[in-house]
Design a protein around this motif. Structure first.
Motif, PDB file in Angstrom:
ATOM      1  N   LYS A 270       0.801  -1.131   0.012  1.00 21.38           N
ATOM      2  CA  LYS A 270       0.095   0.105  -0.331  1.00 21.38           C
ATOM      3  C   LYS A 270       1.077   1.547   0.092  1.00 21.38           C
ATOM      4  CE  LYS A 270      -4.001   0.778   0.509  1.00 21.38           C
ATOM      5  NZ  LYS A 270      -5.198   1.066  -0.548  1.00 21.38           N
ATOM      6  N   GLU A 271       1.581   1.492   0.900  1.00 23.23           N
ATOM      7  CA  GLU A 271       2.984   2.446   0.990  1.00 23.23           C
ATOM      8  C   GLU A 271       3.632   2.640  -0.437  1.00 23.23           C
ATOM      9  OE1 GLU A 271       6.561   1.693   3.086  1.00 23.23           O
ATOM     10  OE2 GLU A 271       7.283   2.839   2.018  1.00 23.23           O
ATOM     11  N   LEU A 272       3.657   1.667  -1.262  1.00 22.65           N
ATOM     12  CA  LEU A 272       4.299   2.104  -2.290  1.00 22.65           C
ATOM     13  C   LEU A 272       3.310   2.449  -3.342  1.00 22.65           C
ATOM     14  CD1 LEU A 272       7.366  -1.098  -2.717  1.00 22.65           C
ATOM     15  CD2 LEU A 272       7.642   1.333  -1.486  1.00 22.65           C
ATOM     16  N   ALA A 273       1.900   1.914  -3.574  1.00 22.01           N
ATOM     17  CA  ALA A 273       1.638   2.360  -4.469  1.00 22.01           C
ATOM     18  C   ALA A 273       1.097   4.137  -4.219  1.00 22.01           C
ATOM     19  CB  ALA A 273      -0.095   1.946  -4.374  1.00 22.01           C
ATOM     20  N   ILE A 274       0.973   4.541  -3.157  1.00 22.39           N
ATOM     21  CA  ILE A 274       1.161   5.752  -2.792  1.00 22.39           C
ATOM     22  C   ILE A 274       1.922   6.725  -3.259  1.00 22.39           C
ATOM     23  CG2 ILE A 274       0.655   7.893  -0.354  1.00 22.39           C
ATOM     24  CD1 ILE A 274      -0.618   5.600   1.079  1.00 22.39           C
ATOM     25  N   TRP A 275       3.308   6.021  -2.739  1.00 21.43           N
ATOM     26  CA  TRP A 275       4.519   6.854  -3.422  1.00 21.43           C
ATOM     27  C   TRP A 275       4.383   7.023  -4.942  1.00 21.43           C
ATOM     28  CZ3 TRP A 275       7.401   9.422  -0.473  1.00 21.43           C
ATOM     29  CH2 TRP A 275       7.473   9.166   0.630  1.00 21.43           C
ATOM     30  N   GLU A 276       4.268   5.457  -5.568  1.00 20.35           N
ATOM     31  CA  GLU A 276       4.236   6.152  -6.850  1.00 20.35           C
ATOM     32  C   GLU A 276       2.399   6.961  -7.558  1.00 20.35           C
ATOM     33  OE1 GLU A 276       3.225   1.985  -8.476  1.00 20.35           O
ATOM     34  OE2 GLU A 276       2.811   2.790 -10.203  1.00 20.35           O
ATOM     35  N   LYS A 277       1.710   7.113  -6.775  1.00 24.52           N
ATOM     36  CA  LYS A 277       0.847   8.001  -6.792  1.00 24.52           C
ATOM     37  C   LYS A 277       0.727   9.424  -6.613  1.00 24.52           C
ATOM     38  CE  LYS A 277      -3.916   9.651  -6.314  1.00 24.52           C
ATOM     39  NZ  LYS A 277      -5.284  10.162  -5.046  1.00 24.52           N
ATOM     40  N   ALA A 278       2.122   9.570  -5.991  1.00 23.56           N
ATOM     41  CA  ALA A 278       2.731  11.018  -5.779  1.00 23.56           C
ATOM     42  C   ALA A 278       4.229  11.057  -6.658  1.00 23.56           C
ATOM     43  CB  ALA A 278       3.546  11.025  -4.289  1.00 23.56           C
ATOM     44  N   GLY A 279       4.121  10.664  -7.632  1.00 26.99           N
ATOM     45  CA  GLY A 279       5.315  10.295  -7.713  1.00 26.99           C
ATOM     46  C   GLY A 279       6.874  10.308  -7.477  1.00 26.99           C
ATOM     47  N   ILE A 280       7.189  10.052  -6.734  1.00 31.43           N
ATOM     48  CA  ILE A 280       7.923   9.793  -6.344  1.00 31.43           C
ATOM     49  C   ILE A 280       8.551   8.149  -5.747  1.00 31.43           C
ATOM     50  CG2 ILE A 280       9.008   9.981  -4.253  1.00 31.43           C
ATOM     51  CD1 ILE A 280       7.327  12.597  -3.599  1.00 31.43           C
ATOM     52  N   LYS A 281      10.435   8.410  -5.773  1.00 28.02           N
ATOM     53  CA  LYS A 281      10.683   6.951  -5.829  1.00 28.02           C
ATOM     54  C   LYS A 281      11.574   7.412  -4.754  1.00 28.02           C
ATOM     55  CE  LYS A 281      12.843   3.884  -8.833  1.00 28.02           C
ATOM     56  NZ  LYS A 281      13.100   2.862  -9.764  1.00 28.02           N
ATOM     57  N   PRO A 282      10.944   6.856  -3.892  1.00 28.51           N
ATOM     58  CA  PRO A 282      11.259   6.957  -2.305  1.00 28.51           C
ATOM     59  C   PRO A 282      13.482   6.430  -2.077  1.00 28.51           C
ATOM     60  CG  PRO A 282       9.883   5.164  -2.044  1.00 28.51           C
ATOM     61  CD  PRO A 282       9.596   5.483  -3.408  1.00 28.51           C
ATOM     62  N   GLN A 283      13.955   7.432  -2.393  1.00 26.21           N
ATOM     63  CA  GLN A 283      15.197   6.765  -1.881  1.00 26.21           C
ATOM     64  C   GLN A 283      15.951   7.383  -0.899  1.00 26.21           C
ATOM     65  OE1 GLN A 283      15.942   5.367  -5.281  1.00 26.21           O
ATOM     66  NE2 GLN A 283      16.419   7.184  -6.812  1.00 26.21           N
ATOM     67  N   GLY A 284      17.148   7.396  -0.297  1.00 24.17           N
ATOM     68  CA  GLY A 284      17.424   8.933   0.108  1.00 24.17           C
ATOM     69  C   GLY A 284      17.903   8.387   1.773  1.00 24.17           C
ATOM     70  N   ASP A 285      19.006   8.637   2.909  1.00 24.93           N
ATOM     71  CA  ASP A 285      19.127   8.700   3.920  1.00 24.93           C
ATOM     72  C   ASP A 285      18.117   8.489   4.809  1.00 24.93           C
ATOM     73  OD1 ASP A 285      22.199   8.364   3.925  1.00 24.93           O
ATOM     74  OD2 ASP A 285      22.315  10.516   3.791  1.00 24.93           O
ATOM     75  N   TRP A 286      16.774   9.693   4.286  1.00 21.39           N
ATOM     76  CA  TRP A 286      15.423  10.027   4.781  1.00 21.39           C
ATOM     77  C   TRP A 286      14.484   8.402   4.981  1.00 21.39           C
ATOM     78  CZ3 TRP A 286      11.252  10.222   2.324  1.00 21.39           C
ATOM     79  CH2 TRP A 286      11.355   9.840   0.941  1.00 21.39           C
ATOM     80  N   TYR A 287      14.790   7.795   3.551  1.00 17.45           N
ATOM     81  CA  TYR A 287      13.763   6.977   3.792  1.00 17.45           C
ATOM     82  C   TYR A 287      14.277   5.459   4.081  1.00 17.45           C
ATOM     83  CZ  TYR A 287      10.470   3.906   0.997  1.00 17.45           C
ATOM     84  OH  TYR A 287       9.380   2.689   0.735  1.00 17.45           O
ATOM     85  N   LEU A 288      14.077   5.102   5.560  1.00 16.82           N
ATOM     86  CA  LEU A 288      13.978   3.432   6.449  1.00 16.82           C
ATOM     87  C   LEU A 288      13.597   2.280   5.683  1.00 16.82           C
ATOM     88  CD1 LEU A 288      14.264   5.962   9.538  1.00 16.82           C
ATOM     89  CD2 LEU A 288      16.244   5.827   8.397  1.00 16.82           C
ATOM     90  N   SER A 289      14.051   1.410   4.894  1.00 18.01           N
ATOM     91  CA  SER A 289      13.679   0.616   4.543  1.00 18.01           C
ATOM     92  C   SER A 289      13.754  -0.964   5.507  1.00 18.01           C
ATOM     93  CB  SER A 289      13.633  -0.135   3.302  1.00 18.01           C
ATOM     94  OG  SER A 289      13.327  -1.190   2.677  1.00 18.01           O
ATOM     95  N   LEU A 290      13.219  -1.143   6.422  1.00 19.36           N
ATOM     96  CA  LEU A 290      13.341  -1.700   7.654  1.00 19.36           C
ATOM     97  C   LEU A 290      13.510  -3.164   7.523  1.00 19.36           C
ATOM     98  CD1 LEU A 290      11.453   0.320  10.378  1.00 19.36           C
ATOM     99  CD2 LEU A 290      13.975   0.461   9.680  1.00 19.36           C
ATOM    100  N   GLY A 291      11.949  -3.881   6.943  1.00 18.84           N
ATOM    101  CA  GLY A 291      11.982  -5.134   6.804  1.00 18.84           C
ATOM    102  C   GLY A 291      11.686  -5.967   7.645  1.00 18.84           C
ATOM    103  N   GLN A 292      11.088  -5.411   8.537  1.00 20.34           N
ATOM    104  CA  GLN A 292      10.752  -5.844   9.727  1.00 20.34           C
ATOM    105  C   GLN A 292       8.795  -5.744   9.692  1.00 20.34           C
ATOM    106  OE1 GLN A 292      12.576  -5.746  12.926  1.00 20.34           O
ATOM    107  NE2 GLN A 292      13.786  -4.324  12.446  1.00 20.34           N
ATOM    108  N   GLY A 293       8.323  -6.303  10.628  1.00 22.36           N
ATOM    109  CA  GLY A 293       6.914  -6.371  10.722  1.00 22.36           C
ATOM    110  C   GLY A 293       5.765  -5.092  11.598  1.00 22.36           C
ATOM    111  N   MET A 294       5.075  -5.226  11.260  1.00 31.33           N
ATOM    112  CA  MET A 294       4.367  -3.540  12.198  1.00 31.33           C
ATOM    113  C   MET A 294       4.939  -3.107  12.998  1.00 31.33           C
ATOM    114  SD  MET A 294       2.132  -1.419  10.003  1.00 31.33           S
ATOM    115  CE  MET A 294       3.421  -0.089  10.693  1.00 31.33           C
TER     116      MET A 294
END
Lengths: 232, 275
Positions: free
Chosen positions: B157-181
């Protein structure tokens, strides 16, 4: 939220004292799975380690390298391999062992086996020269000489078993992967700690951690008493 | 001395084996054993601890619950390592049903996703109505954002929202955790980072974190949960009858009422919507 660490610790201790059946079951399963895994691993590892420790050829050195490498096998990789083997889509899926304590034991045997083999091998090597030769000189058969070496190296071998137990009882990756952390069935201390941490129940998680350490202390004390027999 | 240790060891092993056999027998009738793969949100929120015992009492099934992410649960189902799935990635679920991996999929309940953040709200998104716009502001201000990064329903869902916003989330500010909720909320809480969470898990953990709901109510945040059975023709030994019984229970009047009644801190976590 703003309570200090000591406060957390105090609440954790209170949770331990409120010892409920769920907790007993989790601790019991941890001991059963890891205990069985280490015993099974030791049954294979001690003869294998002794054999490799006594031999000294090119291919034995080659095998040693492999064993030493596997001593560092990440638990989650052991778990993944066992999962793929036991999965319904895997070669052993027919056995229906996935999500059972058996699957957890198998994965932990994979972790304990190289450690106990490697440390036994080292222990035997360090005793071999003197004792083995003496025994042979005194007219012992090869088999008797090997037994004599094992007897002399027993303290180091028990240490090897303790090291194996320490590794498996504290690991979470493998048992999570093949056990599934199912309540009342495959939930052990480490997977329960992961779950409680994820749910934000830090005190419950911490209390399980304390129990794990206390158990490790008790097991080590017992084994060290056995080790120390010689000194009395 | 050494021999006695060996004897004791072997004895202990034999005892262990007997205990293990007892374990095996306790598992009992295989056809009453049912494996449910589900998301961390339904399990960690306590909903299943509320529903499943009632189902077990009513039907005599014994349910083992695997709480993985939606991505992992779907994968387990495809492999035949579970019997029934309760997940939340409707378009992907329908696709897999079409491909023949699953059968009998029905809607069960919904809740919604919310954008959470610390009280400082560095990107000033509080009260915004359009989630994609809020995501743009977060990205532009380079305020930290904690992503599940685990292929779960929430992550998709989060990735779908980024896509809608037209942004590829990357950089120091974007923490991809690979963990549960729960873990993601914990990290976001410690860092004061923004994150996307299902309302159920947020409410269940509300008393343990400082994060607040900043953006909610955008239709894109709708979160549908569905239940479906693993196709018994794909694998040997799938407990299809049990799966069907659980599906029937979840959409029954009683099951639906229980879902609606389940509250944490006085708030309803899931809204039943079976047809």
């Amino acid at each position: 939220m703003n309570e200090g660490f000591l406060n957390n610790l105090w609440n954790a201790l209170q949770l331990i004292l409120a010892w409920d059946t769920e907790l007993v079951r989790i601790v019991g399963l941890s001991l059963f799975v890891s205990g069985a895994a280490v015993l099974i691993a030791a049954l294979f590892a001690i003869p294998l380690g002794t054999f490799l420790g006594l031999k000294n050829s090119k291919w034995v050195r080659y095998i040693s390298k492999i064993i030493y490498t596997f001593m560092g096998l990440p638990p989650v990789v052991a778990g993944l391999v066992v999962f793929l083997l036991l999965s319904k889509s895997g070669p052993l899926g027919i056995l229906e062992l996935l999500w059972t304590p058996w699957a957890m034991i198998i994965a932990q045997v994979m972790l304990a086996l190289p450690i106990i083999t490697g440390l036994t091998m080292t222990a035997i090597k360090s005793k071999d020269q003197a004792i083995g030769k003496t025994a042979l000189t005194l007219g012992a058969s090869k088999y008797q000489a090997a037994l004599a070496v094992i007897r002399e190296a027993r303290i180091a071998i028990i240490s090897a078993i303790v090291a194996g137990l320490g590794r498996v009882i504290a690991e979470v990756g493998a048992v999570m992967m093949v056990g599934g952390n199912i309540q009342g069935k495959t939930r052990v201390m480490t997977t329960a700690i992961v779950l409680e941490t994820r749910k934000g129940n830090f005190e419950m998680a911490l209390s399980l951690g304390i129990i794990l350490l206390v158990l490790a202390f008790i097991i080590n004390s017992i084994l060290m008493t056995i080790q120390g027999e010689k000194d009395y | 001395m050494f021999k006695s240790i060996v004897k004791k060891t072997v004895l202990m092993l034999v005892v262990m084996m007997f205990i293990a056999l007892a374990f095996g027998c306790a598992n009992g009738q295989a056809d009453k054993e049912l494996i449910l793969a589900t998301t961390t949100s339904t399990y960690d929120s306590g909903l299943l601890d509320f529903l499943i015992p009632e189902f077990e009492k009513e039907t005599g099934y014994n349910v083992s619950i695997l709480a993985k992410g939606t991505g992992a649960s779907l994968e387990l189902g495809k492999r035949g390592d579970s019997d029934v799935l309760l997940v939340h990635a409707k378009s992907r679920e329908l696709k897999l049903v079409e491909e023949g991996y699953f059968v009998d999929r029905v809607d069960v309940m919904y809740n919604d996703f919310v954008i959470l953040g610390g009280p400082e709200d560095p990107a000033k998104i509080s009260g915004m109505k359009d989630v994609a716009e809020a995501f743009k502001k977060i990205a532009n201000s380079k305020a930290e954002f904690a992503s599940r990064g685990d292929n779960s329903g929430t992550n998709m869902k989060e990735l779908a929202i980024w896509e809608k916003a037209g942004i590829k989330p990357q950089g120091d500010w974007y923490l991809s955790l690979g963990q549960g909720m729960g873990d993601t909320l914990r990290v976001a809480n410690e860092k004061g980072a923004y994150t996307l969470a299902d309302r159920g898990t947020y409410l269940a953990m509300k008393d343990k974190i400082n994060l607040q709901v900043l953006v909610e109510g955008d239709p894109i945040l709708f979160n549908q949960y569905g239940i479906m059975a693993v196709n018994p023709d794909k694998h040997e030994g799938i407990n299809y009858d049990g799966a069907k019984a659980l599906i029937d229970f979840m959409v029954s009047e009683k099951g639906q009422k229980m879902i609606g009644d389940y509250k944490k801190f006085g708030e309803q976590l899931f809204v039943p919507n079976a047809k």
